[in-house]
Structures are given as structure tokens and as C-alpha cells.
Write a protein that holds these residues in place. Structure first.
Motif, PDB file in Angstrom:
ATOM      1  N   SER B 160       0.827  -1.216   0.000  1.00  0.00           N
ATOM      2  CA  SER B 160       0.000   0.000   0.000  1.00  0.00           C
ATOM      3  C   SER B 160       0.854   1.257   0.000  1.00  0.00           C
ATOM      4  O   SER B 160       0.572   2.209  -0.730  1.00  0.00           O
ATOM      5  N   LEU B 161       1.892   1.267   0.836  1.00  0.00           N
ATOM      6  CA  LEU B 161       2.775   2.439   0.890  1.00  0.00           C
ATOM      7  C   LEU B 161       3.433   2.657  -0.468  1.00  0.00           C
ATOM      8  O   LEU B 161       3.561   3.796  -0.938  1.00  0.00           O
ATOM      9  N   LEU B 162       3.808   1.549  -1.085  1.00  0.00           N
ATOM     10  CA  LEU B 162       4.482   1.613  -2.381  1.00  0.00           C
ATOM     11  C   LEU B 162       3.550   2.164  -3.462  1.00  0.00           C
ATOM     12  O   LEU B 162       3.862   3.151  -4.137  1.00  0.00           O
ATOM     13  N   THR B 163       2.383   1.539  -3.617  1.00  0.00           N
ATOM     14  CA  THR B 163       1.496   1.933  -4.721  1.00  0.00           C
ATOM     15  C   THR B 163       0.867   3.309  -4.495  1.00  0.00           C
ATOM     16  O   THR B 163       0.747   4.089  -5.431  1.00  0.00           O
ATOM     17  N   SER B 164       0.493   3.604  -3.239  1.00  0.00           N
ATOM     18  CA  SER B 164      -0.169   4.898  -2.996  1.00  0.00           C
ATOM     19  C   SER B 164       0.777   6.067  -3.248  1.00  0.00           C
ATOM     20  O   SER B 164       0.374   7.098  -3.766  1.00  0.00           O
ATOM     21  N   SER B 165       2.057   5.903  -2.907  1.00  0.00           N
ATOM     22  CA  SER B 165       2.994   7.009  -3.122  1.00  0.00           C
ATOM     23  C   SER B 165       3.381   7.131  -4.590  1.00  0.00           C
ATOM     24  O   SER B 165       3.527   8.239  -5.109  1.00  0.00           O
ATOM     25  N   LEU B 166       3.531   5.993  -5.270  1.00  0.00           N
ATOM     26  CA  LEU B 166       3.905   6.055  -6.690  1.00  0.00           C
ATOM     27  C   LEU B 166       2.759   6.596  -7.546  1.00  0.00           C
ATOM     28  O   LEU B 166       2.977   7.270  -8.553  1.00  0.00           O
ATOM     29  N   TYR B 167       1.529   6.317  -7.126  1.00  0.00           N
ATOM     30  CA  TYR B 167       0.354   6.760  -7.890  1.00  0.00           C
ATOM     31  C   TYR B 167       0.259   8.289  -7.947  1.00  0.00           C
ATOM     32  O   TYR B 167      -0.271   8.844  -8.909  1.00  0.00           O
ATOM     33  N   VAL B 168       0.814   8.958  -6.924  1.00  0.00           N
ATOM     34  CA  VAL B 168       0.768  10.421  -6.916  1.00  0.00           C
ATOM     35  C   VAL B 168       1.520  10.970  -8.121  1.00  0.00           C
ATOM     36  O   VAL B 168       1.081  11.918  -8.768  1.00  0.00           O
ATOM     37  N   LYS B 169       2.659  10.366  -8.437  1.00  0.00           N
ATOM     38  CA  LYS B 169       3.463  10.871  -9.556  1.00  0.00           C
ATOM     39  C   LYS B 169       2.981  10.334 -10.899  1.00  0.00           C
ATOM     40  O   LYS B 169       2.920  11.064 -11.878  1.00  0.00           O
ATOM     41  N   THR B 170       2.694   9.062 -10.940  1.00  0.00           N
ATOM     42  CA  THR B 170       2.258   8.513 -12.230  1.00  0.00           C
ATOM     43  C   THR B 170       0.992   7.673 -12.061  1.00  0.00           C
ATOM     44  O   THR B 170       0.963   6.745 -11.255  1.00  0.00           O
ATOM     45  N   ARG B 171      -0.026   8.030 -12.822  1.00  0.00           N
ATOM     46  CA  ARG B 171      -1.328   7.367 -12.697  1.00  0.00           C
ATOM     47  C   ARG B 171      -1.356   5.992 -13.368  1.00  0.00           C
ATOM     48  O   ARG B 171      -2.335   5.262 -13.251  1.00  0.00           O
ATOM     49  N   ASP B 172      -0.263   5.650 -14.068  1.00  0.00           N
ATOM     50  CA  ASP B 172      -0.179   4.311 -14.674  1.00  0.00           C
ATOM     51  C   ASP B 172      -0.209   3.237 -13.594  1.00  0.00           C
ATOM     52  O   ASP B 172      -0.589   2.099 -13.858  1.00  0.00           O
ATOM     53  N   VAL B 173       0.214   3.643 -12.398  1.00  0.00           N
ATOM     54  CA  VAL B 173       0.304   2.690 -11.288  1.00  0.00           C
ATOM     55  C   VAL B 173      -1.029   1.989 -11.055  1.00  0.00           C
ATOM     56  O   VAL B 173      -1.068   0.794 -10.785  1.00  0.00           O
ATOM     57  N   MET B 174      -2.137   2.742 -11.206  1.00  0.00           N
ATOM     58  CA  MET B 174      -3.444   2.136 -10.952  1.00  0.00           C
ATOM     59  C   MET B 174      -3.735   1.011 -11.961  1.00  0.00           C
ATOM     60  O   MET B 174      -4.181  -0.072 -11.584  1.00  0.00           O
ATOM     61  N   TYR B 175      -3.452   1.282 -13.252  1.00  0.00           N
ATOM     62  CA  TYR B 175      -3.715   0.275 -14.287  1.00  0.00           C
ATOM     63  C   TYR B 175      -2.799  -0.933 -14.098  1.00  0.00           C
ATOM     64  O   TYR B 175      -3.214  -2.073 -14.256  1.00  0.00           O
ATOM     65  N   PHE B 176      -1.532  -0.626 -13.745  1.00  0.00           N
ATOM     66  CA  PHE B 176      -0.578  -1.698 -13.515  1.00  0.00           C
ATOM     67  C   PHE B 176      -1.038  -2.559 -12.331  1.00  0.00           C
ATOM     68  O   PHE B 176      -1.039  -3.788 -12.422  1.00  0.00           O
ATOM     69  N   THR B 177      -1.460  -1.883 -11.251  1.00  0.00           N
ATOM     70  CA  THR B 177      -1.889  -2.602 -10.044  1.00  0.00           C
ATOM     71  C   THR B 177      -3.081  -3.500 -10.353  1.00  0.00           C
ATOM     72  O   THR B 177      -3.122  -4.660  -9.935  1.00  0.00           O
ATOM     73  N   GLN B 178      -4.055  -2.953 -11.089  1.00  0.00           N
ATOM     74  CA  GLN B 178      -5.251  -3.745 -11.406  1.00  0.00           C
ATOM     75  C   GLN B 178      -4.893  -4.989 -12.219  1.00  0.00           C
ATOM     76  O   GLN B 178      -5.378  -6.090 -11.937  1.00  0.00           O
ATOM     77  N   ALA B 179      -4.023  -4.794 -13.223  1.00  0.00           N
ATOM     78  CA  ALA B 179      -3.621  -5.923 -14.062  1.00  0.00           C
ATOM     79  C   ALA B 179      -2.833  -6.943 -13.232  1.00  0.00           C
ATOM     80  O   ALA B 179      -3.044  -8.157 -13.346  1.00  0.00           O
ATOM     81  N   PHE B 180      -1.956  -6.417 -12.381  1.00  0.00           N
ATOM     82  CA  PHE B 180      -1.122  -7.285 -11.560  1.00  0.00           C
ATOM     83  C   PHE B 180      -1.967  -8.095 -10.565  1.00  0.00           C
ATOM     84  O   PHE B 180      -1.712  -9.274 -10.351  1.00  0.00           O
ATOM     85  N   LEU B 181      -2.995  -7.442 -10.008  1.00  0.00           N
ATOM     86  CA  LEU B 181      -3.857  -8.144  -9.039  1.00  0.00           C
ATOM     87  C   LEU B 181      -4.627  -9.284  -9.712  1.00  0.00           C
ATOM     88  O   LEU B 181      -4.831 -10.333  -9.125  1.00  0.00           O
ATOM     89  N   GLN B 182      -5.049  -9.029 -10.957  1.00  0.00           N
ATOM     90  CA  GLN B 182      -5.753 -10.076 -11.726  1.00  0.00           C
ATOM     91  C   GLN B 182      -4.856 -11.288 -11.890  1.00  0.00           C
ATOM     92  O   GLN B 182      -5.271 -12.427 -11.680  1.00  0.00           O
ATOM     93  N   LEU B 183      -3.613 -10.989 -12.264  1.00  0.00           N
ATOM     94  CA  LEU B 183      -2.635 -12.048 -12.492  1.00  0.00           C
ATOM     95  C   LEU B 183      -2.336 -12.784 -11.175  1.00  0.00           C
ATOM     96  O   LEU B 183      -2.287 -14.019 -11.137  1.00  0.00           O
ATOM     97  N   LEU B 184      -2.190 -11.989 -10.115  1.00  0.00           N
ATOM     98  CA  LEU B 184      -1.835 -12.547  -8.812  1.00  0.00           C
ATOM     99  C   LEU B 184      -2.920 -13.493  -8.270  1.00  0.00           C
ATOM    100  O   LEU B 184      -2.622 -14.466  -7.588  1.00  0.00           O
ATOM    101  N   PHE B 185      -4.174 -13.184  -8.606  1.00  0.00           N
ATOM    102  CA  PHE B 185      -5.272 -14.036  -8.136  1.00  0.00           C
ATOM    103  C   PHE B 185      -5.076 -15.477  -8.625  1.00  0.00           C
ATOM    104  O   PHE B 185      -5.247 -16.437  -7.878  1.00  0.00           O
TER     105      PHE B 185
END
Lengths: 254, 261
Positions: B160-185
């Protein structure tokens, strides 16, 4: 006693703040340039300047919300910034439920906030609405509660940014009275950022005018000039026909 | 001595503020929700029935143990997934607060982690009570569950600390996180047990700490799994790497939050 009052509570030395341009990549603009300012305990500072002159950035640097790109900042004492009072409120929760969290945002501990809950509610004067969800509050009521919470934290340094025109007239006067009493206290340092010259003259004894991120000279003359402009704008309003007619009515006085 | 007193006072304020923020978060989350916490139980039950039904179409001899095992996996997964989705955008969503007030910003993602952690503790606490009444509660069960939840909590905070802070600078983080979570499931043994994974792919699970987290919870409740020490240690190492990364990057980025928001 006089010696005590000369304690420096804010010392800004060669402050500069650079932001990345929101329009062009790799370009920057300076919100503040080489600002040096020494503020002593009990000073009442009036901060003014055009929109975008750097007033809010300066207040944010003093509070510590943002770091300067260059220069150094020294502050001593508890600072409360009344920059945007409603920022910490949860719309779904009641005014009462919002008090503890918002008091802690102003530096109070949980127990202190609990102890001051009744005082806050009394000063806000919003009656039974204190138990209603925050989204049902009018903008005036929001301001009243937020201002009451901020004032309950008993700060040493208060930074106020354009908050006078919220709430109904009664509460505006209550707010102004509160600030008057604060401005008369030797132990409280006050920095008021406003475009309104009369407010600045009412509460402040020293003035800072910013233009394009720099402090400009001839401050007092500028404040007087602004006051004159402001007064002239209102005094030359012609009386309308309807008002002339109504003025015969003893209940109508312009 | 004065310095120590100041630090301990700051720490105390930080934790007190975190608790108040979490309390506010829970109250706000369940305002006008009539079933309240019960949704936390119902949602994985619906998921379990749907996924379980699909699985029974292919695997005829599905036992009740499989459904319980699936339910444990889903509860843990939902907590992780929901927390990461909520925290990633959390700093940006609180733009006004961050730009106008000085407070420990870490509290924003941490309070979401804590809220969801409290929620996941409830079904496991109920299980412990049930096991206690049944006479089957042992120190080992308690230890496995505690370890599983503690690892989940730390991992969730770090990511959470990683993604929330990186998302401030680049909004790609959200799309990456969503795709990664799908894969991780699908890369986590939730709908399938670990022993069905082909041997040549097993090494990949060393990099997925959720494997041990779910494994430990299943071990405590079903006693149907065994603890793979190598996998457990490598998962712990991955969590430690995430803690360091999450903390370092958040501390580094937070200085610029006001400029980027």
C-alpha cells in the motif's frame, strides 16, 4: 517582558519555491523568490498581493505542508493554519463524529479533543445539527464548526487565509471578534492573508505585500491606496428610485 | 532525555491519530449499511459458491474441505485485493487534506490497512472461539493463524505504501496494479491447492508471499496442508524486501506530495 516579545518565532531566509509548469513539460515557475522574513512573538502580520502572488505558498511553507526549493525555515511554537478549514471533514459522519479527527489535525491529543468537545459545539452554535451528517450542513455551518475546532487547539501562531466571508453575518462578527481578541494577545502571533485592506488594517500592525513571488517595497502606502479604492467603490453607489421611495418608511434605512 | 521524550510523544500521537482515523474510516464505511460487517462474510460466501460450482463441473468429487479451503483463500485474497485497490488512490483522493493541513500522511493508507485487517480478524476470531468450545484449540493453531494474519498485515501495508505514493506521480500505477492483481489471483493457490501445481512452476511461488499466508491459515483451520519451510522463508524474505521498498519509497515521495497533487 518586552524582551520576551522579541523572540523570533518564524525566520524565513532566502526562501524560494519552484513548481513544475502544469502546461509545459521541463519548464518551471517560481511561486516565491528570495523571501526573507523575521517574525517575532506577538506580531500581527497582514499578507496581501494579487491572485497567484504566492501568499498561500508562503503560508504553506511556514506551516511545513510544503518544503521550499531553496532557503531555510525556522518556526517555534504550535502553528494552526486556517487555510482550508473543511478539508478533513467526512461528509457521511455527523459534526460531532468529525470533531475528534479534525481536532487532532490541529495538533490536539484525543483526550484534549474529547475534553474540548462541548466548548467547540457551544462556540459553533449549530444546535441539534451537530448530530446530523456533515453533508446536510450549509457552507456557513461547515465553516462555523471548522473554525470552532481550529480555535480550540490554542495555537501560538495562527495563519489565516481568506476565511472571513463565510457564515452568516452574526457568525462573521463572532469570528471577527474572536480574531480581535487574538490580535490583542501578546503571546499569539497572527498572519492574515487577505485581499481586504480594512481587515488587514483592523487586525495587523505589520504588512507584507507579495508580487510575482517577491516582497515589494512601500507596503503601507499600498495598503492605504487599496483602502481608498475599496471605500470609493462603495461610497459612490447611487441611491435608486425604489430606495428613495422606501427610505420614507421608518423600517427601511439604507 | 528531552529528545527521547519528544520522540515517544510523537510516536504516541501517531498511533493515537492512526486509531482515530481508523475508527472514522470504519464508521464512515458502514454508515447507512444495514448489514454492516456481515457483508464481509457474505461476499466471500457468494464467491465461494460461484467458484465452487464452476470447479465441480470439472472436478466431480469436490469435498466440503475444498469449499472451506476456498473460503479461507477468498477471505485472505479479498482483504489484500480490496486494501491495495483502496489505498492506491487514497493519497490523491485526499488531495485537499494533504495540501492544506500538516499531519502524518502515512496514516491515510495505514488506516485502510488497519480497517480491513480488523474485518478479517473477525471470522478468524470466531473460528478460534469455535475451536475453543470444541476443545480442539491448541497453541499451534493460534500461532499459525497469528503468523498468517501478521504476514498479511505487513505485506498489505508495504504494498500500500508503495502503490499509494507512486500513484501520486504517475497514474499508470493504478492500471498496472489492477492488471497485476488479476494475475496474482490466479498465481496464488486460492481456487486450487498448491500440490496440483506442476513441479517446474513451483519455484514461482517463492516470490508470492500470499502462498504462505493462505497456507498457514489453511494449516491452522483444516490441518490439511504441510508447512514448506523453504517456501515460507523465501516468502518472508519477499515481505521484508517489500517493507524496505514501501517505507523507503513512501518517505522519499511524500516530500513532493504537495507539489505533485
Amino acid at each position: 517582558m518586552a524582551k520576551k516579545n522579541k523572540t523570533i518565532v518564524i525566520n524565513l531566509s532566502n526562501i524560494g519555491k519552484r513548481y513544475a509548469s502544469p502546461i509545459k513539460k521541463q519548464e518551471y515557475f517560481y511561486a516565491l523568490k528570495n523571501i526573507s522574513l523575521k517574525i517575532t512573538k506577538g506580531d500581527k502580520i497582514g499578507l496581501t498581493g494579487d491572485n497567484g502572488a504566492g501568499k498561500t505558498t508562503l503560508l504553506k511553507i511556514i506551516t511545513g505542508i510544503t518544503k521550499p526549493t531553496s532557503g531555510s525555515v525556522y518556526t517555534k511554537g504550535k502553528i494552526v493554519s486556517l487555510i482550508n478549514l473543511e478539508a478533513g471533514f467526512d461528509e457521511e459522519l455527523s459534526g460531532r463524529e468529525n470533531i475528534i479527527f479534525n481536532s487532532m489535525l490541529h495538533g490536539l491529543s484525543r483526550s484534549e479533543a474529547k475534553a474540548k468537545e462541548k466548548t467547540i459545539i457551544r462556540f459553533a452554535g449549530i444546535g441539534k445539527f451537530i448530530n446530523a451528517p456533515f453533508y446536510t450542513y450549509s457552507s456557513g455551518m461547515r465553516f462555523r464548526l471548522a473554525f470552532s475546532i481550529a480555535m480550540a487547539s490554542k495555537p501560538n501562531i495562527i495563519l489565516i487565509d481568506e476565511i472571513f466571508l463565510a457564515g452568516d453575518i452574526k457568525f462573521q462578527i463572532k469570528t471577527l471578534k474572536m480574531i480581535t481578541s487574538l490580535s490583542q494577545r501578546d503571546d499569539t502571533t497572527l498572519i492574515i492573508s487577505s485581499h481586504h485592506p480594512l481587515i488587514l488594517r483592523k487586525f495587523c500592525t505589520k504588512f507584507v505585500i507579495l508580487k510575482h513571488g517577491k516582497i515589494i517595497k512601500g507596503t503601507m502606502q499600498n495598503i492605504l491606496k487599496l483602502t481608498k479604492q475599496w471605500n470609493n467603490f462603495f461610497t459612490d453607489i447611487p441611491e435608486t428610485k425604489l430606495e428613495k421611495k422606501l427610505s420614507k418608511n421608518p423600517f427601511y434605512q439604507r | 532525555m528531552k529528545h527521547v521524550k519528544y520522540i515517544s510523544k510523537s510516536f504516541y500521537f501517531f498511533f493515537e491519530f492512526l486509531l482515530v482515523t481508523t475508527q472514522k474510516q470504519i464508521k464512515s464505511q458502514y454508515k447507512r449499511v444495514h448489514l454492516g460487517f456481515i457483508w464481509f462474510f457474505i461476499y466471500p460466501v457468494i464467491q465461494m459458491i460461484v467458484i465452487g460450482f464452476v470447479i465441480t463441473l470439472f472436478q466431480k468429487n469436490t469435498s466440503i474441505t475444498y469449499f472451506v479451503s476456498l473460503y479461507i483463500g477468498l477471505i485472505i485474497w479479498n482483504t489484500f485485493n480490496l486494501t491495495i485497490q483502496q489505498t492506491t488512490t487514497n493519497i490523491v483522493a485526499n488531495r485537499m487534506l494533504i495540501k492544506k493541513t500538516l499531519f502524518p500522511v502515512e496514516v491515510l493508507p495505514l488506516s485502510i490497512c488497519l480497517t480491513n485487517f480488523i474485518q478479517i480478524c473477525i471470522p478468524f476470531a470466531l473460528f478460534l472461539i469455535y475451536a475453543g468450545l470444541n476443545g480442539s484449540l491448541s497453541i499451534i493453531i493460534f500461532l499459525y493463524l497469528f503468523l498468517s494474519l501478521f504476514m498479511l498485515f505487513i505485506l498489505t501495508i508495504s504494498v500500500s505504501l508503495l502503490t499509494s505514493s507512486l500513484y501520486v506521480k504517475t497514474r499508470d500505477v493504478m492500471y498496472f496494479t489492477q492488471a497485476f492483481l488479476q494475475l496474482l489471483f490466479y498465481a496464488t493457490p486460492i481456487i486450487y491447492p498448491l500440490h496440483l501445481v506442476p513441479k517446474n512452476l513451483l519455484f514461482l511461488y517463492n516470490f508470492n508471499p500470499l502462498t504462505s499466508i493462505i497456507g498457514l491459515a489453511r494449516l491452522a483451520i483444516l490441518k490439511s496442508d504441510t508447512l514448506n519451510i523453504t517456501l515460507f522463508i523465501s516468502n518472508i524474505i519477499i515481505i521484508l524486501i517489500f517493507i524496505l521498498l514501501g517505507y523507503k519509497i513512501f518517505q522519499n515521495q511524500k516530500k513532493n506530495f504537495d507539489d505533485w497533487l
